[in-house]
Design an enzyme around this catalytic site. Structure first.
Site, PDB file in Angstrom:
ATOM      1  N   ASN A  44       0.842  -1.191   0.000  1.00 32.27           N
ATOM      2  CA  ASN A  44       0.000   0.000   0.000  1.00 32.27           C
ATOM      3  C   ASN A  44       0.882   1.247   0.000  1.00 32.27           C
ATOM      4  O   ASN A  44       1.965   1.271   0.584  1.00 32.27           O
ATOM      5  CB  ASN A  44      -1.000  -0.007   1.159  1.00 32.27           C
ATOM      6  CG  ASN A  44      -0.362  -0.062   2.530  1.00 32.27           C
ATOM      7  OD1 ASN A  44       0.595  -0.781   2.755  1.00 32.27           O
ATOM      8  ND2 ASN A  44      -0.936   0.677   3.471  1.00 32.27           N
ATOM      9  N   GLU A  46       0.337   5.291   0.672  1.00 31.70           N
ATOM     10  CA  GLU A  46      -0.574   6.345   1.127  1.00 31.70           C
ATOM     11  C   GLU A  46      -0.127   7.706   0.608  1.00 31.70           C
ATOM     12  O   GLU A  46       0.988   7.873   0.117  1.00 31.70           O
ATOM     13  CB  GLU A  46      -0.631   6.364   2.655  1.00 31.70           C
ATOM     14  CG  GLU A  46      -1.255   5.110   3.219  1.00 31.70           C
ATOM     15  CD  GLU A  46      -1.366   5.114   4.724  1.00 31.70           C
ATOM     16  OE1 GLU A  46      -2.024   4.216   5.251  1.00 31.70           O
ATOM     17  OE2 GLU A  46      -0.797   6.003   5.392  1.00 31.70           O
ATOM     18  N   CYS A  55      -4.195   0.691  -2.658  1.00 29.42           N
ATOM     19  CA  CYS A  55      -4.055  -0.546  -1.897  1.00 29.42           C
ATOM     20  C   CYS A  55      -2.970  -1.444  -2.490  1.00 29.42           C
ATOM     21  O   CYS A  55      -2.710  -1.425  -3.696  1.00 29.42           O
ATOM     22  CB  CYS A  55      -5.372  -1.316  -1.906  1.00 29.42           C
ATOM     23  SG  CYS A  55      -6.755  -0.440  -1.149  1.00 29.42           S
ATOM     24  N   GLU A  57      -3.086  -4.599  -3.010  1.00 29.48           N
ATOM     25  CA  GLU A  57      -3.640  -5.556  -3.960  1.00 29.48           C
ATOM     26  C   GLU A  57      -3.654  -4.985  -5.376  1.00 29.48           C
ATOM     27  O   GLU A  57      -3.249  -5.637  -6.336  1.00 29.48           O
ATOM     28  CB  GLU A  57      -5.074  -5.952  -3.571  1.00 29.48           C
ATOM     29  CG  GLU A  57      -5.181  -6.607  -2.219  1.00 29.48           C
ATOM     30  CD  GLU A  57      -5.494  -5.621  -1.090  1.00 29.48           C
ATOM     31  OE1 GLU A  57      -4.795  -4.582  -0.972  1.00 29.48           O
ATOM     32  OE2 GLU A  57      -6.429  -5.896  -0.319  1.00 29.48           O
ATOM     33  N   CYS A  88     -10.621  -4.561   0.042  1.00 26.86           N
ATOM     34  CA  CYS A  88     -11.759  -3.639  -0.067  1.00 26.86           C
ATOM     35  C   CYS A  88     -12.560  -3.956  -1.338  1.00 26.86           C
ATOM     36  O   CYS A  88     -12.133  -4.740  -2.189  1.00 26.86           O
ATOM     37  CB  CYS A  88     -11.263  -2.187  -0.088  1.00 26.86           C
ATOM     38  SG  CYS A  88     -10.431  -1.698  -1.616  1.00 26.86           S
ATOM     39  N   CYS A  91     -10.728  -3.284  -4.697  1.00 28.03           N
ATOM     40  CA  CYS A  91      -9.744  -4.330  -5.004  1.00 28.03           C
ATOM     41  C   CYS A  91     -10.439  -5.614  -5.463  1.00 28.03           C
ATOM     42  O   CYS A  91      -9.987  -6.280  -6.399  1.00 28.03           O
ATOM     43  CB  CYS A  91      -8.848  -4.602  -3.808  1.00 28.03           C
ATOM     44  SG  CYS A  91      -7.680  -3.262  -3.493  1.00 28.03           S
TER      45      CYS A  91
END
Length: 127
Positions: A44, A46, A55, A57, A88, A91
């Protein structure tokens, strides 16, 4: 749980170390296996403008796609900061787009395997 699954989870754990999460402090790593047998990783990333965060993924999946893969088999997701690092909805939808069927969710004490249908029973589809 197979040796191949163990290896995929191990690669996700390696990616976890590269996570950039200075705001949430929730680090996540992912590894995706393509039909070609190659494994691509992501972590991830940010951003202060939180909507720009991506993310682990999706970074792993997009890395595979950027390298010419179009069919993906499985993905492993790990975190030491989240008890059950389930993907999420965004994803999951991306996983559906590229055919991922197995989702390995890593924990400190191993991992659990889910089918994509269990996690996303009614994906958005145009066809």
């Amino acid at each position: 749980m197979t040796a191949a699954d163990d290896s995929l989870v191990s690669k996700a754990r390696e990616a976890l170390e590269k996570s950039y999460a200075p705001y949430s402090l929730l680090k996540v790593g992912a590894a995706v296996k393509a039909d070609s047998g190659k494994i691509y990783t992501g972590c991830n990333v940010e951003n202060a403008s939180y909507g720009l965060t991506v993310c682990a993924e999706r970074i792993a999946i997009f890395s595979a796609i950027a390298n010419g893969e179009r069919k993906l088999e499985a993905i492993a997701i790990v975190s030491d900061d989240i008890p059950e690092p389930l993907p999420c909805g965004a994803c999951l939808q991306v996983m559906n787009e590229f055919g991922i069927q197995r989702v390995l969710v890593g924990r400190n004490s191993g991992y659990e395997t889910f089918t994509l249908d269990e996690l996303l029973p009614k994906p958005f589809k145009l066809r």
